[in-house]
Design a protein around this motif. Structure first.
Motif, PDB file in Angstrom:
ATOM      1  N   ALA A  62     -28.541  25.846 -37.904  1.00 45.23           N
ATOM      2  CA  ALA A  62     -28.727  24.523 -37.290  1.00 45.23           C
ATOM      3  C   ALA A  62     -30.206  24.239 -37.051  1.00 45.23           C
ATOM      4  O   ALA A  62     -30.691  23.141 -37.347  1.00 45.23           O
ATOM      5  CB  ALA A  62     -27.944  24.450 -35.975  1.00 45.23           C
ATOM      6  N   HIS A  63     -30.923  25.225 -36.542  1.00 43.21           N
ATOM      7  CA  HIS A  63     -32.360  25.017 -36.304  1.00 43.21           C
ATOM      8  C   HIS A  63     -33.133  24.907 -37.613  1.00 43.21           C
ATOM      9  O   HIS A  63     -34.111  24.150 -37.706  1.00 43.21           O
ATOM     10  CB  HIS A  63     -32.916  26.146 -35.436  1.00 43.21           C
ATOM     11  N   ALA A  64     -32.694  25.636 -38.624  1.00 44.28           N
ATOM     12  CA  ALA A  64     -33.338  25.523 -39.938  1.00 44.28           C
ATOM     13  C   ALA A  64     -33.146  24.116 -40.503  1.00 44.28           C
ATOM     14  O   ALA A  64     -34.068  23.534 -41.097  1.00 44.28           O
ATOM     15  CB  ALA A  64     -32.770  26.570 -40.895  1.00 44.28           C
ATOM     16  N   ALA A  65     -31.963  23.542 -40.307  1.00 47.56           N
ATOM     17  CA  ALA A  65     -31.705  22.170 -40.763  1.00 47.56           C
ATOM     18  C   ALA A  65     -32.601  21.184 -40.017  1.00 47.56           C
ATOM     19  O   ALA A  65     -33.142  20.239 -40.610  1.00 47.56           O
ATOM     20  CB  ALA A  65     -30.235  21.829 -40.551  1.00 47.56           C
ATOM     21  N   LEU A  66     -32.756  21.396 -38.709  1.00 48.84           N
ATOM     22  CA  LEU A  66     -33.623  20.518 -37.921  1.00 48.84           C
ATOM     23  C   LEU A  66     -35.060  20.582 -38.443  1.00 48.84           C
ATOM     24  O   LEU A  66     -35.718  19.542 -38.599  1.00 48.84           O
ATOM     25  CB  LEU A  66     -33.566  20.932 -36.449  1.00 48.84           C
ATOM     26  N   LEU A  67     -35.545  21.771 -38.745  1.00 43.28           N
ATOM     27  CA  LEU A  67     -36.908  21.915 -39.262  1.00 43.28           C
ATOM     28  C   LEU A  67     -37.049  21.258 -40.633  1.00 43.28           C
ATOM     29  O   LEU A  67     -38.099  20.674 -40.939  1.00 43.28           O
ATOM     30  CB  LEU A  67     -37.275  23.399 -39.341  1.00 43.28           C
TER      31      LEU A  67
END
Length: 349
Positions: free
Chosen positions: A230-235
């Motif tokens: 999820a955080h990778a997608a946000l980045l």
């Protein structure tokens, strides 16, 4: 009793002291003179009331209305409406001012048969320096535009006096009570008439209530099974690699949406401008700045949502925003979902 004025100007205030004088003077300087100014002091404990009384001694159209402390401008605005005698109610926040022809511009719009009127604005910091100005798209109106985003700060708006109370009046909350009221008025079938002219000058400061609004609602855009993805997608979304794709998607979605709204009787262009909206949409798409400042990752029942924070004051409003967004932003939302679903790039040694 003297004849009722055309405008009742309602100004809620709290401990503004001498700084309030500039706001009062901008009303007293209006080129249209048929008004009353109701300054509703929300339990002020400093010398604010004395400054209002001094202005009232010089100009009987100014009146101090003392109120118990509410801690929120909605209560004082409702008290002001209860005291008002004018045909039209106009609002002025205590840290804003008006151009000298503001009420005359409003009156011209009301004379076309308008029920609600909003003007353009200029935003200034505490030093008086301009930080931004309203553009054409900020004064194009339709119920769907009103639903999706907060439009028209109170100092830009006036209406036929009974209409606010008929829609349920001003309500207290975390913030954006103006958006809440305008939306309820729109839901009753009332329409805004708008003016491009920037006749209201608004304080743009991080200390104002609008900047402190708590965003309690969100719109899920993608779901992941673990926090890392999820955080990778946000980045990825914030990294800039896909910005051009998103700008093109925004333009395509928005041009289609405005063309569709323009076929309805509710669609309102400002009375004093008829520019090409496609050009304005393309200009807005090219503005500098982060495209996704309001995206967050939140845990949800063992999964992790990539979600858009919403300014909406109520859960029902947030639900309506999500439903409308799916219809009017299909390319943008599909691109978010596609980008969020991509696997993180691996670095090979």
């Amino acid at each position: 009793m003297s004849r009722a004025p055309r405008f009742s100007v309602i100004c809620p205030t709290y401990n503004r002291s001498r700084a309030l004088v500039a706001t009062l003077d901008s009303v007293r300087a209006q080129s249209f003179p048929d008004w009353e100014l109701l300054v509703v002091s929300d339990g002020s404990t400093d010398d604010t009331d004395a400054w209002v009384r001094a202005a009232a001694a010089e100009d009987p159209r100014v009146r101090l209305v003392r109120a118990p402390r509410h801690g929120h401008p909605s209560g004082p605005r409702m008290i002001g409406l209860g005291e008002a005698r004018g045909e039209f109610a106009a609002y002025l926040d205590h840290d804003d001012t008006w151009r000298a022809d503001h009420l005359r511009v409003l009156l011209t719009a009301f004379e076309t048969g308008a029920d609600l009127v909003a003007t353009g604005c200029e935003r200034r910091n505490a030093a008086g320096e301009r930080t931004s100005r309203s553009d054409l798209l900020e004064v194009v109106w339709h119920p769907e535009i009103q639903l999706l985003g907060p439009m028209f700060e109170p100092s830009r708006v006036a209406h036929r006096r009974p209409l606010a109370e008929e829609a349920g009046g001003w309500r207290a909350g975390d913030g954006l009570e103006d958006w809440d009221l305008w939306l309820r008025m729109a839901d009753r079938g009332l329409r805004f008439t708008t003016v491009y002219e920037r006749t209201a000058f608004l304080l743009d400061d991080s200390g104002t209530r609008r900047h402190r609004t708590v965003r309690r609602h969100r719109m899920p855009l993608a779901v992941h099974d673990d926090a890392r993805r999820a955080h990778a997608a946000l980045l990825r979304l914030r990294g800039g690699a896909h910005d051009e794709e998103f700008r093109r998607a925004y333009v395509a979605d928005t041009v289609e949406w405005y063309a569709r709204m323009a076929q309805t009787p509710e669609f309102a262009l400002p009375l004093d401008r008829r520019d090409d909206l496609r050009r304005e949409i393309e200009l807005r798409a090219r503005r500098a700045g982060e495209l996704w400042p309001d995206l967050v990752v939140v845990p949800d029942r063992g999964r992790f949502l990539l979600a858009q924070l919403l300014w909406c004051p109520t859960a029902e409003h947030a639900r309506r925003v999500a439903e409308l967004s799916a219809r009017v932003q299909p390319r943008q939302l599909a691109l978010v979902a596609e980008t969020a679903a991509r696997e993180p790039e691996r670095v090979h040694g």
